[in-house]
Design an enzyme around this catalytic site. Structure first.
Site, PDB file in Angstrom:
ATOM      1  N   HIS A  91     134.954  93.120  24.958  1.00 53.46           N
ATOM      2  CA  HIS A  91     134.757  93.358  25.964  1.00 53.46           C
ATOM      3  C   HIS A  91     135.141  94.115  27.608  1.00 53.46           C
ATOM      4  O   HIS A  91     136.315  93.787  27.474  1.00 53.46           O
ATOM      5  CB  HIS A  91     133.891  92.043  26.564  1.00 53.46           C
ATOM      6  CG  HIS A  91     132.592  93.039  27.961  1.00 53.46           C
ATOM      7  ND1 HIS A  91     132.815  93.086  29.114  1.00 53.46           N
ATOM      8  CD2 HIS A  91     130.843  92.944  27.812  1.00 53.46           C
ATOM      9  CE1 HIS A  91     131.435  94.065  29.725  1.00 53.46           C
ATOM     10  NE2 HIS A  91     130.491  93.391  28.999  1.00 53.46           N
ATOM     11  N   GLU A 163     130.136 100.571  25.247  1.00 53.29           N
ATOM     12  CA  GLU A 163     129.704 100.407  26.056  1.00 53.29           C
ATOM     13  C   GLU A 163     131.025 101.318  27.600  1.00 53.29           C
ATOM     14  O   GLU A 163     131.721 100.102  27.676  1.00 53.29           O
ATOM     15  CB  GLU A 163     130.472  99.358  26.649  1.00 53.29           C
ATOM     16  CG  GLU A 163     129.218  98.164  25.987  1.00 53.29           C
ATOM     17  CD  GLU A 163     128.894  96.730  26.542  1.00 53.29           C
ATOM     18  OE1 GLU A 163     128.234  96.422  26.867  1.00 53.29           O
ATOM     19  OE2 GLU A 163     130.477  96.271  26.836  1.00 53.29           O
TER      20      GLU A 163
HETATM   21  P1  PGA Z   1     124.777  95.490  32.166  1.00 49.07           P
HETATM   22  O1  PGA Z   1     126.276  95.345  31.193  1.00 49.07           O
HETATM   23  O2  PGA Z   1     123.591  96.531  31.185  1.00 49.07           O
HETATM   24  O3  PGA Z   1     124.765  94.469  33.591  1.00 49.07           O
HETATM   25  O4  PGA Z   1     125.715  96.931  32.985  1.00 49.07           O
HETATM   26  C1  PGA Z   1     126.594  95.504  29.827  1.00 49.07           C
HETATM   27  C2  PGA Z   1     127.504  94.785  29.493  1.00 49.07           C
HETATM   28  O5  PGA Z   1     128.424  94.747  30.328  1.00 49.07           O
HETATM   29  O6  PGA Z   1     127.475  94.038  28.684  1.00 49.07           O
END
Ligand code: PGA
Length: 275
Positions: A91, A163
């Protein structure tokens, strides 16, 4: 659809209650697989709370050794014992705040697969990298580094989460920019880059089958248009997964789309919606 709770739910009772509510609300969901990733301390009890429901459990991270003298880390074996089926790896908060690099993420991916745990491998570029035209290069290099020595057969158990760092609702990661979700165009382009990379390195079948999910400020109001896009197979949701009220509508959008009940149609050639 995954709910990444990060370090947001700090009380066990609260974690159990939210998990129970989500599990109850998705009892009739049949076409979407849903997991939540609570804090480590809550994994065992949340795992017990949701046994015999459709809701699955995920770890938020794990160490790249099975066991040993690694203060503050968690073992793949502990995740499995708690009932996890998935583990979020790489992540951007781990990469950018805690300095995780592709080579250790790669070892974690391999260890997870070898233990039958499905890695949700996160990749994504920062705002600056995107502004400098490096989106494709950054994502491709994270894929290459994190999937090194992962065979096509092993890849069948991997989920990729694209992401974009700039879209993650995290002021710590994004101190100087206005945080917003990727537009359908941006998300579509990036997901195509990821799928093309998989096609080039693993072949057409792997590219067609691998789930590539989107994360970054996904909410009820933007879920349908993001999830409609052909190359987006699901979502990794942070802030909007912290209550059943916020998370379940997103899951419902995914379920409707999976069942073909929504009329939106995304045209990957024009990068526009057809009505
Ligand atoms: P968020 O986070 O939906 O709060 O932007 C997503 C993530 O970091 O997986």
């Amino acid at each position: 659809m995954g709910g990444n709770w990060k370090m947001q739910i700090t009380r066990l009772g609260e974690a159990e209650r939210i998990a129970e509510n989500i599990a109850a609300a998705i009892e009739n969901v049949s076409s979407v697989e849903v997991f939540i990733a609570p804090s480590f301390n809550a994994l065992n009890s949340v795992g017990l709370t949701i046994t015999k429901t459709k809701l699955k459990l995920a770890g938020q991270n794990m160490h790249y050794h099975e066991k040993g003298a690694f203060t503050g880390e968690i073992s793949v074996l502990s995740l499995i014992e708690a009932g996890c089926e998935y583990v979020i790896l790489g992540h951007s908060e781990r990469r950018r705040i805690f300095g995780e690099k592709d080579d250790t993420i790669n070892q974690k991916v391999l260890l997870a697969i070898n233990h039958g745990l499905k890695p949700v491998l996160c990749i994504g570029e920062t705002a600056e990298e995107r502004a400098n035209g490096r989106t494709a290069e950054v994502n491709q290099s994270q894929l290459a580094g994190s999937l090194r020595n992962v065979s096509a057969q092993q890849l069948q158990n991997v989920i990729i989460a694209y992401e974009p760092v700039w879209a993650i609702d995290n002021k710590f990661l994004n101190p100087n920019i206005e945080i917003k979700p990727a537009t359908p165009e941006q998300a579509s382009e990036a997901h195509m880059i990821v799928r093309d990379w998989i096609r080039k390195h693993y072949g057409q079948e792997s590219a067609a089958n691998i789930p590539i999910i989107y994360g970054g400020s996904m909410k009820e109001k933007n879920a349908t248009e993001l999830l409609t896009i052909e190359d987006i197979d699901g979502g990794l949701v942070g802030g909007a997964s912290l209550s059943a009220e916020a998370f379940v509508p997103i899951i419902r959008s995914a379920e409707k789309l999976a069942k073909g009940e929504d009329k939106f149609e995304w045209d990957s050639n024009t990068l526009r919606f057809n009505e």
